[in-house]
Design an enzyme around this catalytic site. Structure first.
Site, PDB file in Angstrom:
ATOM      1  N   HIS A  68      15.015   7.941   0.404  1.00 21.17           N
ATOM      2  CA  HIS A  68      14.559   7.742   1.778  1.00 21.17           C
ATOM      3  C   HIS A  68      15.167   6.476   2.382  1.00 21.17           C
ATOM      4  CE1 HIS A  68      10.853  10.469   0.819  1.00 21.17           C
ATOM      5  NE2 HIS A  68      11.992  11.118   0.875  1.00 21.17           N
ATOM      6  N   CYS A  85      20.840  -3.873  19.518  1.00 19.60           N
ATOM      7  CA  CYS A  85      22.260  -3.845  19.168  1.00 19.60           C
ATOM      8  C   CYS A  85      23.018  -4.870  20.019  1.00 19.60           C
ATOM      9  CB  CYS A  85      22.800  -2.437  19.426  1.00 19.60           C
ATOM     10  SG  CYS A  85      24.572  -2.287  19.184  1.00 19.60           S
ATOM     11  N   GLY A  97       3.771   7.672  -9.663  1.00 19.80           N
ATOM     12  CA  GLY A  97       3.320   7.070  -8.407  1.00 19.80           C
ATOM     13  C   GLY A  97       3.698   7.844  -7.163  1.00 19.80           C
ATOM     14  N   ASN A 141       0.566   9.253 -13.042  1.00 18.58           N
ATOM     15  CA  ASN A 141       0.024   9.124 -11.693  1.00 18.58           C
ATOM     16  C   ASN A 141      -1.495   9.029 -11.766  1.00 18.58           C
ATOM     17  OD1 ASN A 141       1.086   9.010  -9.032  1.00 18.58           O
ATOM     18  ND2 ASN A 141       0.149  10.983  -8.556  1.00 18.58           N
ATOM     19  N   SER A 163       2.715  11.480  -4.668  1.00 14.25           N
ATOM     20  CA  SER A 163       1.888  12.663  -4.427  1.00 14.25           C
ATOM     21  C   SER A 163       2.775  13.903  -4.308  1.00 14.25           C
ATOM     22  CB  SER A 163       1.079  12.472  -3.138  1.00 14.25           C
ATOM     23  OG  SER A 163       1.969  12.318  -2.051  1.00 14.25           O
ATOM     24  N   CYS A 188      22.653   0.548  14.712  1.00 12.67           N
ATOM     25  CA  CYS A 188      22.170   0.865  16.055  1.00 12.67           C
ATOM     26  C   CYS A 188      21.875   2.370  16.107  1.00 12.67           C
ATOM     27  CB  CYS A 188      23.240   0.501  17.077  1.00 12.67           C
ATOM     28  SG  CYS A 188      22.854   1.128  18.718  1.00 12.67           S
ATOM     29  N   PRO A 206       0.823  -1.218   0.000  1.00 12.39           N
ATOM     30  CA  PRO A 206       0.000   0.000   0.000  1.00 12.39           C
ATOM     31  C   PRO A 206       0.850   1.259   0.000  1.00 12.39           C
ATOM     32  CG  PRO A 206      -0.126  -1.119   2.138  1.00 12.39           C
ATOM     33  CD  PRO A 206       0.704  -1.980   1.253  1.00 12.39           C
ATOM     34  N   ASP A 207       0.351   2.333  -0.616  1.00 12.77           N
ATOM     35  CA  ASP A 207       1.063   3.616  -0.542  1.00 12.77           C
ATOM     36  C   ASP A 207       0.666   4.306   0.762  1.00 12.77           C
ATOM     37  OD1 ASP A 207      -1.467   4.609  -1.005  1.00 12.77           O
ATOM     38  OD2 ASP A 207      -1.053   5.370  -3.015  1.00 12.77           O
ATOM     39  N   PHE A 208       1.061   5.553   0.940  1.00 11.28           N
ATOM     40  CA  PHE A 208       0.717   6.266   2.176  1.00 11.28           C
ATOM     41  C   PHE A 208      -0.694   6.830   2.120  1.00 11.28           C
ATOM     42  CE2 PHE A 208       5.016   7.773   4.117  1.00 11.28           C
ATOM     43  CZ  PHE A 208       5.136   6.546   4.726  1.00 11.28           C
ATOM     44  N   ARG A 209      -0.941   7.554   1.002  1.00 12.09           N
ATOM     45  CA  ARG A 209      -2.070   8.489   1.053  1.00 12.09           C
ATOM     46  C   ARG A 209      -3.311   8.118   0.253  1.00 12.09           C
ATOM     47  NH1 ARG A 209       2.669  11.024   1.292  1.00 12.09           N
ATOM     48  NH2 ARG A 209       3.047  12.296   3.137  1.00 12.09           N
ATOM     49  N   GLN A 235      11.563   7.272  -3.778  1.00 10.37           N
ATOM     50  CA  GLN A 235      11.251   7.513  -2.365  1.00 10.37           C
ATOM     51  C   GLN A 235      10.949   6.184  -1.683  1.00 10.37           C
ATOM     52  OE1 GLN A 235       8.484  11.214  -2.094  1.00 10.37           O
ATOM     53  NE2 GLN A 235       8.239  10.355  -4.108  1.00 10.37           N
ATOM     54  N   ASN A 236      10.905   5.116  -2.467  1.00  7.75           N
ATOM     55  CA  ASN A 236      10.458   3.839  -1.913  1.00  7.75           C
ATOM     56  C   ASN A 236      11.552   3.142  -1.118  1.00  7.75           C
ATOM     57  OD1 ASN A 236       8.090   4.400  -3.101  1.00  7.75           O
ATOM     58  ND2 ASN A 236       8.343   3.036  -4.847  1.00  7.75           N
ATOM     59  N   ILE A 237      11.085   2.370  -0.141  1.00  8.00           N
ATOM     60  CA  ILE A 237      12.024   1.643   0.712  1.00  8.00           C
ATOM     61  C   ILE A 237      11.904   0.138   0.470  1.00  8.00           C
ATOM     62  CG2 ILE A 237      12.227   3.397   2.506  1.00  8.00           C
ATOM     63  CD1 ILE A 237       9.939   2.041   3.993  1.00  8.00           C
ATOM     64  N   ASP A 238      11.135  -0.223  -0.558  1.00  8.94           N
ATOM     65  CA  ASP A 238      10.896  -1.645  -0.804  1.00  8.94           C
ATOM     66  C   ASP A 238      11.982  -2.297  -1.652  1.00  8.94           C
ATOM     67  OD1 ASP A 238      10.345  -0.748  -3.433  1.00  8.94           O
ATOM     68  OD2 ASP A 238       8.197  -0.648  -3.055  1.00  8.94           O
ATOM     69  N   CYS A 274      -0.148   3.536 -13.447  1.00  6.53           N
ATOM     70  CA  CYS A 274       1.129   3.682 -14.168  1.00  6.53           C
ATOM     71  C   CYS A 274       1.518   2.412 -14.950  1.00  6.53           C
ATOM     72  CB  CYS A 274       2.244   4.155 -13.249  1.00  6.53           C
ATOM     73  SG  CYS A 274       2.530   3.105 -11.834  1.00  6.53           S
TER      74      CYS A 274
HETATM   75  P1  CNA Z   1       1.998   8.747  -1.415  1.00  7.50           P
HETATM   76  O1  CNA Z   1       1.970  10.069  -0.754  1.00  7.50           O
HETATM   77  O2  CNA Z   1       1.212   7.648  -0.768  1.00  7.50           O
HETATM   78  O3  CNA Z   1       1.462   8.959  -2.909  1.00  7.50           O
HETATM   79  C1  CNA Z   1       1.274   7.898  -3.806  1.00  7.50           C
HETATM   80  C2  CNA Z   1       0.743   8.446  -5.113  1.00  7.50           C
HETATM   81  O4  CNA Z   1       0.726   7.424  -6.069  1.00  7.50           O
HETATM   82  C3  CNA Z   1      -0.661   9.026  -5.024  1.00  7.50           C
HETATM   83  O5  CNA Z   1      -0.720  10.228  -5.720  1.00  7.50           O
HETATM   84  C4  CNA Z   1      -1.534   7.946  -5.697  1.00  7.50           C
HETATM   85  O6  CNA Z   1      -2.652   8.487  -6.364  1.00  7.50           O
HETATM   86  C5  CNA Z   1      -0.560   7.399  -6.703  1.00  7.50           C
HETATM   87  N1  CNA Z   1      -0.782   6.001  -7.073  1.00  7.50           N
HETATM   88  C6  CNA Z   1      -1.051   4.942  -6.272  1.00  7.50           C
HETATM   89  N2  CNA Z   1      -1.096   3.812  -6.980  1.00  7.50           N
HETATM   90  C7  CNA Z   1      -0.864   4.146  -8.282  1.00  7.50           C
HETATM   91  C8  CNA Z   1      -0.796   3.427  -9.484  1.00  7.50           C
HETATM   92  N3  CNA Z   1      -0.951   2.093  -9.542  1.00  7.50           N
HETATM   93  N4  CNA Z   1      -0.542   4.104 -10.644  1.00  7.50           N
HETATM   94  C9  CNA Z   1      -0.382   5.456 -10.631  1.00  7.50           C
HETATM   95  N5  CNA Z   1      -0.436   6.194  -9.505  1.00  7.50           N
HETATM   96  C10 CNA Z   1      -0.665   5.551  -8.334  1.00  7.50           C
HETATM   97  O7  CNA Z   1       3.477   8.198  -1.600  1.00  7.50           O
HETATM   98  P2  CNA Z   1       4.800   9.016  -1.974  1.00  7.50           P
HETATM   99  O8  CNA Z   1       5.751   8.026  -2.481  1.00  7.50           O
HETATM  100  O9  CNA Z   1       4.513  10.223  -2.767  1.00  7.50           O
HETATM  101  O10 CNA Z   1       5.251   9.514  -0.522  1.00  7.50           O
HETATM  102  C11 CNA Z   1       6.520   9.410  -0.119  1.00  7.50           C
HETATM  103  C12 CNA Z   1       6.692   8.447   1.042  1.00  7.50           C
HETATM  104  C13 CNA Z   1       5.943   7.174   0.855  1.00  7.50           C
HETATM  105  C14 CNA Z   1       8.106   8.002   1.136  1.00  7.50           C
HETATM  106  O11 CNA Z   1       8.661   8.488   2.304  1.00  7.50           O
HETATM  107  C15 CNA Z   1       8.110   6.476   1.150  1.00  7.50           C
HETATM  108  O12 CNA Z   1       9.080   5.945   1.986  1.00  7.50           O
HETATM  109  C16 CNA Z   1       6.772   6.110   1.573  1.00  7.50           C
HETATM  110  N6  CNA Z   1       6.236   4.792   1.214  1.00  7.50           N
HETATM  111  C17 CNA Z   1       6.943   3.883   0.514  1.00  7.50           C
HETATM  112  C18 CNA Z   1       6.402   2.674   0.170  1.00  7.50           C
HETATM  113  C19 CNA Z   1       7.221   1.685  -0.611  1.00  7.50           C
HETATM  114  O13 CNA Z   1       8.437   1.627  -0.435  1.00  7.50           O
HETATM  115  N7  CNA Z   1       6.596   0.923  -1.491  1.00  7.50           N
HETATM  116  C20 CNA Z   1       5.099   2.366   0.553  1.00  7.50           C
HETATM  117  C21 CNA Z   1       4.377   3.321   1.309  1.00  7.50           C
HETATM  118  C22 CNA Z   1       4.963   4.516   1.621  1.00  7.50           C
END
Ligand code: CNA
Length: 343
Positions: free
Chosen positions: A127, A158, A199, A224, A201, A135, A34-37, A107-110, A246
């Site tokens: 990130h 640690c 992908g 997006n 915000s 530690c 899942p994403d954040f928002r 920005q992803n950590i996966d 996407c």
């Molecule tokens: P966010 O704020 O949750 O935004 C995600 C954006 O992607 C939104 O605008 C959604 O509408 C859009 N979106 C979601 N799914 C799709 C799709 N299939 N196709 C197109 N658009 C899509 O996340 P951000 O990355 O902007 O925020 C940054 C944070 C999220 C970072 O600090 C990350 O570490 C953190 N994060 C990472 C993961 C991961 O590593 N997969 C997961 C959740 C949060």
């Protein structure tokens, strides 16, 4: 959208194209993370069970110091190995194979960019990632295998000072990795053919300003589900905004580029490489990708040795200068091929 996709395909197919990516959690939602928002499905709307004072607390360093359980609940869920890369991740890899990838700021950590086989020289994990664990008090590094073992028994501590350890994921209140600033200082001055923002915000700073700082000679592309940040507040005439899933956009784009089979091949090869997704570990991907390169390099050096042996035979049998020249050309060709395996 089709006209915009055609324009993008033409740019990508153009001479000496250079592509840079800025990506976020949305490129991994189709993998099951899942994403954040996103409303309803995003992490923030599903964090109630962790009893957090505010949703961001899960990635807040001060909150972690007192209460690491929330982060560890999430870490177990998100640790690389449970998920396979999406089509979008493999498209980034395909750009690498086509020699047009210049950088991927994520920005992803996966770590799914790495899992898809994108070389770490191209990736800026703004990130941080799960790749290393330290530690939080004395800074001692813990290898990720030990960390994972300890995590099964509870919250890892640690082995030197007994404080909490955490992966090098950037929490709110922590600085971004030096690599981010070093490379952005260079990349912001460069002209790219296209900058694909996908992908995200674009709400987290300083990452959020990167698309705004990119050269005005670069065509910005947004892939997006929703319009965001600079694309909404400060749009450029040349922006190509594609509001959709996407992976769906990428599917159409690769068809236009005539790269459909290349992408499928990478996806199938990737699936084979990650034979058992349940047990596969982050460190394995790096090793397996390195092994692939070594095998290629070994083949090259064997071919070289064969040609050198042939050359020695020619020299000792005093054949004509022409045949020696031909052999030298053959060796040069192998050396050039060998260069391709290094990045
Ligand atoms: P966010 O704020 O949750 O935004 C995600 C954006 O992607 C939104 O605008 C959604 O509408 C859009 N979106 C979601 N799914 C799709 C799709 N299939 N196709 C197109 N658009 C899509 O996340 P951000 O990355 O902007 O925020 C940054 C944070 C999220 C970072 O600090 C990350 O570490 C953190 N994060 C990472 C993961 C991961 O590593 N997969 C997961 C959740 C949060």
């Amino acid at each position: 959208m089709d006209a915009k996709l055609k324009e993008l395909a033409t740019l990508i197919k153009g001479r000496d194209a250079k592509v840079i990516f800025f990506v976020g959690a949305g490129i991994s939602t189709n993998c099951g993370i899942p994403d954040f928002r996103s409303p309803k499905t995003g992490l923030y709307s599903n964090l109630q069970k962790l009893n957090l004072p505010f949703p961001e607390a899960v990635f807040d360093i001060n909150y972690f110091k007192k209460n690491p359980k929330a982060f560890y609940t999430l870490a177990e869920e998100m640790y690389p190995g449970k998920y396979l890369p999406s089509k979008f991740h493999y498209f980034i890899r395909l750009c690498q194979e086509k020699n047009i990838l210049k950088r991927c700021y994520t920005q992803n950590i996966d770590a799914l960019e790495r899992v898809a086989g994108v070389h770490e020289d191209f990736i800026v994990e703004a990130h941080g990632s799960f790749a290393k664990v330290h530690c939080i008090k004395c800074g001692t590094e813990m290898d990720s295998v030990t960390w994972k073992k300890l995590m099964k028994k509870g919250i890892p501590r640690c082995q030197k000072c007994d404080s909490y350890v955490k992966p090098d994921i950037v929490f709110f209140g922590e600085p971004l990795p030096a690599k981010f600033f070093e490379l952005w200082e260079k990349d912001r001055k460069d002209d790219f053919t296209v900058a694909i923002v996908a992908g995200t915000s674009l709400e987290v700073y300083p990452f959020a300003v990167l698309p705004a700082e990119i050269s005005s000679r670069t065509t910005r592309v947004l892939m997006n589900r929703e319009i965001c940040a600079d694309f909404e507040d400060c749009p450029r005439k040349s922006d190509l905004v594609m509001l959709a899933d996407c992976d769906h956009t990428i599917t159409k784009l690769v068809d236009l580029l005539g790269w459909h089979d290349d992408l499928e091949k990478l996806i199938q090869e990737g699936k084979k490489l990650i034979e058992s997704p349940g047990t596969f570990a982050l460190e394995d991907t790096t090793i397996k990708n390195e092994e692939k390169k070594v095998t290629k390099a070994e083949k090259t050096s064997k071919a070289l040795a064969k040609k050198v042996a042939e050359a020695e035979k020619v020299v000792s049998s005093r054949k004509t200068d022409n045949s020696v020249d031909d052999l030298i050309k053959g060796i040069e060709k192998i050396e050039i091929k060998g260069e391709d395996t290094k990045r």
